[in-house]
Each structure stands twice: as structure tokens, then as C-alpha cells.
Design a protein around this motif. Structure first.
Motif, PDB file in Angstrom:
ATOM      1  N   GLY A  43       5.680  62.778  89.585  1.00 43.92           N
ATOM      2  CA  GLY A  43       4.868  63.906  89.157  1.00 43.92           C
ATOM      3  C   GLY A  43       3.380  63.621  89.148  1.00 43.92           C
ATOM      4  N   LEU A  44       2.949  62.593  89.884  1.00 45.06           N
ATOM      5  CA  LEU A  44       1.532  62.228  89.948  1.00 45.06           C
ATOM      6  C   LEU A  44       1.002  62.333  91.363  1.00 45.06           C
ATOM      7  CD1 LEU A  44       1.516  58.977  87.772  1.00 45.06           C
ATOM      8  CD2 LEU A  44       0.631  61.219  87.119  1.00 45.06           C
ATOM      9  N   SER A  45      -0.268  62.672  91.459  1.00 45.82           N
ATOM     10  CA  SER A  45      -0.962  62.612  92.747  1.00 45.82           C
ATOM     11  C   SER A  45      -1.697  61.281  92.825  1.00 45.82           C
ATOM     12  CB  SER A  45      -1.969  63.760  92.859  1.00 45.82           C
ATOM     13  OG  SER A  45      -3.040  63.561  91.937  1.00 45.82           O
ATOM     14  N   GLU A  46      -2.191  60.948  94.023  1.00 49.36           N
ATOM     15  CA  GLU A  46      -3.008  59.739  94.163  1.00 49.36           C
ATOM     16  C   GLU A  46      -4.241  59.818  93.270  1.00 49.36           C
ATOM     17  OE1 GLU A  46      -3.055  57.867  98.432  1.00 49.36           O
ATOM     18  OE2 GLU A  46      -3.196  60.060  98.594  1.00 49.36           O
ATOM     19  N   ALA A  47      -4.847  60.991  93.189  1.00 48.60           N
ATOM     20  CA  ALA A  47      -6.037  61.157  92.358  1.00 48.60           C
ATOM     21  C   ALA A  47      -5.697  60.984  90.880  1.00 48.60           C
ATOM     22  CB  ALA A  47      -6.676  62.525  92.607  1.00 48.60           C
ATOM     23  N   ASP A  48      -4.553  61.506  90.444  1.00 49.18           N
ATOM     24  CA  ASP A  48      -4.120  61.294  89.061  1.00 49.18           C
ATOM     25  C   ASP A  48      -4.031  59.800  88.774  1.00 49.18           C
ATOM     26  OD1 ASP A  48      -3.696  64.070  88.690  1.00 49.18           O
ATOM     27  OD2 ASP A  48      -1.532  63.901  89.072  1.00 49.18           O
ATOM     28  N   TYR A  49      -3.373  59.086  89.663  1.00 54.08           N
ATOM     29  CA  TYR A  49      -3.166  57.648  89.457  1.00 54.08           C
ATOM     30  C   TYR A  49      -4.503  56.913  89.431  1.00 54.08           C
ATOM     31  CZ  TYR A  49      -1.105  53.040  89.586  1.00 54.08           C
ATOM     32  OH  TYR A  49      -0.755  51.755  89.270  1.00 54.08           O
ATOM     33  N   GLU A  50      -5.417  57.289  90.307  1.00 59.95           N
ATOM     34  CA  GLU A  50      -6.736  56.652  90.349  1.00 59.95           C
ATOM     35  C   GLU A  50      -7.481  56.851  89.033  1.00 59.95           C
ATOM     36  OE1 GLU A  50      -9.980  54.495  91.844  1.00 59.95           O
ATOM     37  OE2 GLU A  50      -7.954  54.678  92.627  1.00 59.95           O
ATOM     38  N   VAL A  51      -7.456  58.060  88.511  1.00 62.55           N
ATOM     39  CA  VAL A  51      -8.129  58.339  87.246  1.00 62.55           C
ATOM     40  C   VAL A  51      -7.469  57.552  86.117  1.00 62.55           C
ATOM     41  CG1 VAL A  51      -8.644  60.118  85.520  1.00 62.55           C
ATOM     42  CG2 VAL A  51      -9.003  60.597  87.954  1.00 62.55           C
ATOM     43  N   LEU A  52      -6.149  57.600  86.029  1.00 61.12           N
ATOM     44  CA  LEU A  52      -5.440  56.901  84.957  1.00 61.12           C
ATOM     45  C   LEU A  52      -5.674  55.398  85.023  1.00 61.12           C
ATOM     46  CD1 LEU A  52      -1.994  58.764  84.970  1.00 61.12           C
ATOM     47  CD2 LEU A  52      -3.900  59.090  83.374  1.00 61.12           C
ATOM     48  N   SER A  53      -5.541  54.820  86.209  1.00 64.88           N
ATOM     49  CA  SER A  53      -5.685  53.366  86.319  1.00 64.88           C
ATOM     50  C   SER A  53      -7.123  52.928  86.036  1.00 64.88           C
ATOM     51  CB  SER A  53      -5.208  52.859  87.683  1.00 64.88           C
ATOM     52  OG  SER A  53      -5.993  53.369  88.727  1.00 64.88           O
ATOM     53  N   THR A  54      -8.092  53.705  86.500  1.00 71.60           N
ATOM     54  CA  THR A  54      -9.489  53.365  86.234  1.00 71.60           C
ATOM     55  C   THR A  54      -9.778  53.427  84.741  1.00 71.60           C
ATOM     56  OG1 THR A  54     -10.214  54.172  88.386  1.00 71.60           O
ATOM     57  CG2 THR A  54     -11.892  54.006  86.684  1.00 71.60           C
ATOM     58  N   LEU A  55      -9.337  54.488  84.086  1.00 69.73           N
ATOM     59  CA  LEU A  55      -9.587  54.618  82.649  1.00 69.73           C
ATOM     60  C   LEU A  55      -8.906  53.496  81.868  1.00 69.73           C
ATOM     61  CD1 LEU A  55      -9.320  58.473  82.099  1.00 69.73           C
ATOM     62  CD2 LEU A  55     -11.389  57.066  82.188  1.00 69.73           C
ATOM     63  N   SER A  56      -7.733  53.079  82.308  1.00 71.56           N
ATOM     64  CA  SER A  56      -7.010  52.017  81.592  1.00 71.56           C
ATOM     65  C   SER A  56      -7.759  50.691  81.640  1.00 71.56           C
ATOM     66  CB  SER A  56      -5.603  51.837  82.160  1.00 71.56           C
ATOM     67  OG  SER A  56      -5.650  51.148  83.407  1.00 71.56           O
ATOM     68  N   GLU A  57      -8.597  50.506  82.646  1.00 71.01           N
ATOM     69  CA  GLU A  57      -9.344  49.258  82.817  1.00 71.01           C
ATOM     70  C   GLU A  57     -10.686  49.274  82.098  1.00 71.01           C
ATOM     71  OE1 GLU A  57      -9.577  49.276  87.059  1.00 71.01           O
ATOM     72  OE2 GLU A  57      -7.491  48.635  87.313  1.00 71.01           O
ATOM     73  N   ARG A  58     -11.111  50.419  81.626  1.00 71.31           N
ATOM     74  CA  ARG A  58     -12.425  50.569  80.999  1.00 71.31           C
ATOM     75  C   ARG A  58     -12.361  50.278  79.505  1.00 71.31           C
ATOM     76  NH1 ARG A  58     -16.594  53.013  84.147  1.00 71.31           N
ATOM     77  NH2 ARG A  58     -17.636  52.435  82.218  1.00 71.31           N
ATOM     78  N   THR A  59     -13.443  49.771  78.972  1.00 72.13           N
ATOM     79  CA  THR A  59     -13.557  49.570  77.537  1.00 72.13           C
ATOM     80  C   THR A  59     -13.338  50.904  76.830  1.00 72.13           C
ATOM     81  OG1 THR A  59     -15.133  47.796  77.898  1.00 72.13           O
ATOM     82  CG2 THR A  59     -15.081  48.760  75.694  1.00 72.13           C
ATOM     83  N   GLY A  60     -12.433  50.907  75.873  1.00 75.46           N
ATOM     84  CA  GLY A  60     -12.148  52.142  75.153  1.00 75.46           C
ATOM     85  C   GLY A  60     -11.405  53.168  75.967  1.00 75.46           C
TER      86      GLY A  60
END
Length: 159
Positions: A43-60
Motif C-alpha cells: 500500500g505504499l508508493s516509492e515516494a511514500d517510502y522515500e518520505v518515510l525513510s528520510t524522516l526516520s533518519e532525521r533528528t526528531g
């Protein structure tokens, strides 16, 4: 063969250059389509995954809309529309950016983190199956160096 367009001479691709370009395009399309299909089953797009993975790597688990749009090479309005859809699904939330009155922060929600935890092993297996395991270590290293050089703005051989 060359032609002039707006006062510039266009250098047409030589046959070997054209073969390489077309092979590259076929590779990118095939890998993207196959990995996107595997994400779509979750149920995810490539863009969804990119946003989620990027946010998971960021402080906070937070990024500005501007930073995320730049990373994805999207316009801020395009990402804003996408973020609205992700927010409606509970994957992220938005908050005003205290450093930019017109901007906003993208914040990974717990639901978004749970979704990413479920998707990451599937995505990594997909990348391995459709990309990494199809290359020997020398090919993978050479492709990594080549991709990094091409992705660098304004790069050319010898720079």
C-alpha cells in the motif's frame, strides 16, 4: 551529425553512446517498476517510502518540506500535495516551521514508523532481488561510482 538549435550546435549521440543511454533507461525503468510493484503490495508508493525513510533518519523524525522536496528533486507544491495524502493516511503530520513562516515541518507519526518497519525488509529484499544480486561485486562498485558521479550536479569526466 549535428544541428543548430537556438544558436547552439547539438552533438548527436554516437551509436555506442545511444546504446549505453538506452540500456541505462531500460535498467532504471525496470528496477523502479519492479521495486515499486513490491512496495505497492504494502500500500505504499516509492515516494511514500522515500518520505518515510528520510524522516526516520532525521533528528526528531522531522524535516522541513523544503529540505524534503530538494532531496526528492520535487517542487514544494508537488510534495505538499503528496504530504496531504500521506497525512490523511496517518503516516505523517505537518506542523508550522518556526524558522520559516511560510514553510512547514513534516513529522513521522508512530503509524508511519510502524508502516516503515513493516515495509523496510520487503523493500530491501526487493532491491536485492531486482538490483544488487544481479551484479557481481566489481560491477556493483563500478555502478556505484558511476551513479555517484552522474548524480553530482555539473559533473563530467575529469572533474
Amino acid at each position: 551529425m549535428s544541428t543548430k538549435k537556438s544558436g547552439e550546435t547539438v552533438r548527436w549521440l554516437e551509436p555506442e553512446e545511444e546504446r549505453a543511454w538506452r540500456a541505462y533507461r531500460r535498467m532504471v525503468i525496470a528496477v523502479q517498476a519492479r521495486t515499486a510493484q513490491d512496495l505497492a503490495e504494502l500500500g505504499l508508493s516509492e515516494a511514500d517510502y522515500e518520505v518515510l525513510s528520510t524522516l526516520s533518519e532525521r533528528t526528531g523524525t522531522t524535516s522541513t518540506l523544503h529540505e524534503q522536496a530538494a532531496k526528492m528533486e520535487w517542487s514544494r507544491s508537488r510534495l505538499s500535495r503528496h504530504a496531504t495524502r500521506m497525512e490523511a493516511r496517518g503516516l505523517i503530520r505537518r506542523a508550522p516551521d518556526p524558522a520559516d513562516g511560510r514553510g512547514c515541518l513534516l513529522i513521522l507519526t508512530e503509524e508511519g514508523m510502524d508502516t516503515l518497519r513493516q515495509a523496510a525488509p520487503v523493500h530491501v529484499a526487493s532491491v536485492r532481488r531486482h538490483f544488487v544480486d544481479r551484479l557481481d561485486p566489481r560491477e556493483l562498485a563500478a555502478l556505484g561510482r558511476t551513479a555517484a558521479r552522474i548524480a553530482e550536479p555539473g559533473s563530467s569526466p575529469g572533474t
